[in-house]
Write a protein that holds these residues in place. Structure first.
Motif, PDB file in Angstrom:
ATOM      1  N   MET A   1     -34.526 -16.579  18.734  1.00 17.87           N
ATOM      2  CA  MET A   1     -34.133 -16.349  20.075  1.00 17.87           C
ATOM      3  C   MET A   1     -33.032 -17.331  20.279  1.00 17.87           C
ATOM      4  N   MET A   2     -31.710 -16.761  20.433  1.00 15.33           N
ATOM      5  CA  MET A   2     -30.315 -17.567  20.645  1.00 15.33           C
ATOM      6  C   MET A   2     -30.484 -18.139  21.903  1.00 15.33           C
ATOM      7  N   ASP A   3     -29.666 -19.305  22.102  1.00 11.64           N
ATOM      8  CA  ASP A   3     -29.395 -20.019  23.331  1.00 11.64           C
ATOM      9  C   ASP A   3     -28.023 -19.138  23.712  1.00 11.64           C
ATOM     10  N   THR A   4     -27.770 -19.392  25.122  1.00 11.35           N
ATOM     11  CA  THR A   4     -26.443 -18.903  25.397  1.00 11.35           C
ATOM     12  C   THR A   4     -25.647 -20.376  25.796  1.00 11.35           C
ATOM     13  N   VAL A   5     -24.447 -20.060  25.771  1.00 12.27           N
ATOM     14  CA  VAL A   5     -23.483 -20.980  25.811  1.00 12.27           C
ATOM     15  C   VAL A   5     -22.086 -20.805  27.019  1.00 12.27           C
ATOM     16  N   PHE A   6     -21.610 -21.697  27.624  1.00 13.73           N
ATOM     17  CA  PHE A   6     -20.498 -21.697  28.234  1.00 13.73           C
ATOM     18  C   PHE A   6     -19.529 -22.717  27.863  1.00 13.73           C
ATOM     19  N   ILE A   7     -18.452 -22.256  27.417  1.00 15.61           N
ATOM     20  CA  ILE A   7     -17.305 -23.168  27.040  1.00 15.61           C
ATOM     21  C   ILE A   7     -16.146 -23.107  27.847  1.00 15.61           C
ATOM     22  N   SER A   8     -15.821 -24.246  28.411  1.00 14.58           N
ATOM     23  CA  SER A   8     -14.312 -24.620  28.924  1.00 14.58           C
ATOM     24  C   SER A   8     -13.387 -24.424  28.135  1.00 14.58           C
ATOM     25  N   HIS A   9     -12.678 -23.351  28.079  1.00 14.48           N
ATOM     26  CA  HIS A   9     -11.674 -23.281  27.152  1.00 14.48           C
ATOM     27  C   HIS A   9     -10.307 -23.908  27.449  1.00 14.48           C
ATOM     28  N   GLY A  10     -10.117 -24.289  28.754  1.00 11.59           N
ATOM     29  CA  GLY A  10      -8.743 -25.080  29.175  1.00 11.59           C
ATOM     30  C   GLY A  10      -7.469 -24.356  28.654  1.00 11.59           C
ATOM     31  N   SER A  11      -6.515 -25.389  28.304  1.00 14.50           N
ATOM     32  CA  SER A  11      -5.318 -24.818  28.058  1.00 14.50           C
ATOM     33  C   SER A  11      -5.309 -23.838  26.597  1.00 14.50           C
ATOM     34  N   PRO A  12      -4.474 -22.992  26.603  1.00 16.09           N
ATOM     35  CA  PRO A  12      -4.182 -22.265  25.355  1.00 16.09           C
ATOM     36  C   PRO A  12      -3.742 -22.979  24.203  1.00 16.09           C
ATOM     37  N   THR A  13      -3.023 -24.046  24.636  1.00 22.45           N
ATOM     38  CA  THR A  13      -2.501 -24.656  23.620  1.00 22.45           C
ATOM     39  C   THR A  13      -3.499 -25.474  22.841  1.00 22.45           C
ATOM     40  N   MET A  14      -4.812 -25.466  23.103  1.00 17.93           N
ATOM     41  CA  MET A  14      -5.845 -26.384  22.505  1.00 17.93           C
ATOM     42  C   MET A  14      -5.897 -25.681  20.989  1.00 17.93           C
ATOM     43  N   ALA A  15      -5.371 -24.577  20.866  1.00 18.95           N
ATOM     44  CA  ALA A  15      -5.426 -23.694  19.559  1.00 18.95           C
ATOM     45  C   ALA A  15      -4.312 -24.677  18.494  1.00 18.95           C
ATOM     46  N   ILE A  16      -3.396 -25.282  19.076  1.00 22.33           N
ATOM     47  CA  ILE A  16      -2.501 -25.772  18.196  1.00 22.33           C
ATOM     48  C   ILE A  16      -2.223 -27.519  18.453  1.00 22.33           C
ATOM     49  N   ASP A  17      -2.645 -28.083  19.812  1.00 14.87           N
ATOM     50  CA  ASP A  17      -2.543 -29.311  20.087  1.00 14.87           C
ATOM     51  C   ASP A  17      -3.760 -30.120  19.914  1.00 14.87           C
ATOM     52  N   GLU A  18      -3.685 -30.958  18.917  1.00 14.37           N
ATOM     53  CA  GLU A  18      -4.716 -31.976  18.190  1.00 14.37           C
ATOM     54  C   GLU A  18      -5.015 -33.131  19.164  1.00 14.37           C
ATOM     55  N   SER A  19      -4.157 -33.170  20.298  1.00 18.82           N
ATOM     56  CA  SER A  19      -4.376 -34.316  20.946  1.00 18.82           C
ATOM     57  C   SER A  19      -5.723 -34.016  22.168  1.00 18.82           C
ATOM     58  N   ILE A  20      -5.823 -32.463  22.260  1.00 21.17           N
ATOM     59  CA  ILE A  20      -7.245 -32.262  23.250  1.00 21.17           C
ATOM     60  C   ILE A  20      -8.230 -32.609  22.556  1.00 21.17           C
ATOM     61  N   THR A  21      -9.102 -33.493  23.357  1.00 26.89           N
ATOM     62  CA  THR A  21     -10.389 -33.847  22.714  1.00 26.89           C
ATOM     63  C   THR A  21     -11.311 -32.788  22.624  1.00 26.89           C
ATOM     64  N   ALA A  22     -11.215 -31.543  23.396  1.00 21.89           N
ATOM     65  CA  ALA A  22     -12.244 -30.364  23.319  1.00 21.89           C
ATOM     66  C   ALA A  22     -12.142 -29.871  22.110  1.00 21.89           C
ATOM     67  N   ARG A  23     -10.774 -29.690  21.713  1.00 21.57           N
ATOM     68  CA  ARG A  23     -10.458 -29.139  20.065  1.00 21.57           C
ATOM     69  C   ARG A  23     -11.146 -29.444  19.064  1.00 21.57           C
TER      70      ARG A  23
END
Length: 262
Positions: A1-23
């Protein structure tokens, strides 16, 4: 039985910006969420349609649905397999539960609300991905019921992932490192308490029951993915705050995991 999740994805630059904590949080995802899904159903705040729509493709292409970002953002690629059988199953479940007009999009890939978090969570891009749209002219209860209809997928090894934002008022964003203003803190705290206390009906009616609901979400596109994830877990599910951080003053990266009773 899988859990479900909600992710706050914020700024697209999270993909490359290592200063974003959520990354950093998303890069440790597989250590936290150890059960590997057979496929992932993403409900993204970046796909709005009049009626529920699923993408039915064999291979997802990367959609660059943003502008004026650093050049490296346009060179990133995340092309996981599509999940056409899952898409058909989603359509079947929705239609069985009263959503009579459910459509198929046979050309659409994954938008940045899906691929930015997923490339950090599952960088190998091997898990099939399907997307389901939101309907911004409907309300939270509608999307909660949309999620309820999808609950059987949890028993089929499918990760249901809402991707949006706990607060999303881009017109109020401040320079990086700015403190969160009172209205954002109040809404974010109300949401956390409501979820952890299981007051899902209050969350469904956040626009009238939460402090600064309209300020936090002047347009509901990034909030309805939470309602779908919440509904898919069931009314007795336990919510858990799995990450919390702020960026640009008013952008909350609060992310939640929903676990149904055994």
């Amino acid at each position: 039985m899988m859990d479900t999740v909600f992710i706050s994805h914020g700024s697209p630059t999270m993909a490359i910006d290592e200063s974003i904590t959520a990354r950093k949080f998303l890069k440790t995802w597989q250590q936290i969420f150890k059960e590997r899904p057979k496929a992932i159903l993403v409900i993204s705040g970046h796909w709005e349609t009049k009626e529920p729509t699923v993408n039915v493709v064999n291979r997802n292409e990367t959609i660059y649905d943003f502008y004026d970002l650093p050049e490296p953002m346009y060179k990133l690629k995340y092309t996981p397999p599509g999940a056409p059988l899952l898409a058909k199953r989603v359509k079947e479940l929705l239609m069985e539960n009263g959503f009579k007009n459910v459509h198929e999009d046979k050309t659409r890939g994954v938008d940045h609300g899906a691929w930015v978090p997923l490339m950090l969570m599952y960088p190998e891009a091997e898990i099939p991905v399907c997307q389901l749209s939101v309907q911004t002219d409907r309300d939270g209860t509608y999307h909660y019921n949309l999620g309820k209809a999808l609950a059987p997928l949890r028993e089929e090894g499918i990760l249901i992932m809402g991707s949006g934002a706990s607060t999303h008022n881009v017109g109020t964003m401040r320079p990086g490192g700015s403190p969160a203003p009172s209205w954002a803190l109040q809404f974010d705290t109300w949401l956390k308490n409501a979820l952890l206390e299981g007051r899902y009906e209050d969350v469904n009616h956040y626009d009238s029951r939460a402090p600064y609901g309209k300020m936090a979400h002047p347009w509901p596109d990034h909030f309805y993915p939470l309602h779908v994830a919440m509904g898919a877990a069931g009314e007795n599910a336990k919510a858990k705050l799995v990450h919390h951080s702020w960026d640009h003053g008013t952008l909350s990266y609060a992310s939640y995991q929903f676990t149904a009773p055994k």
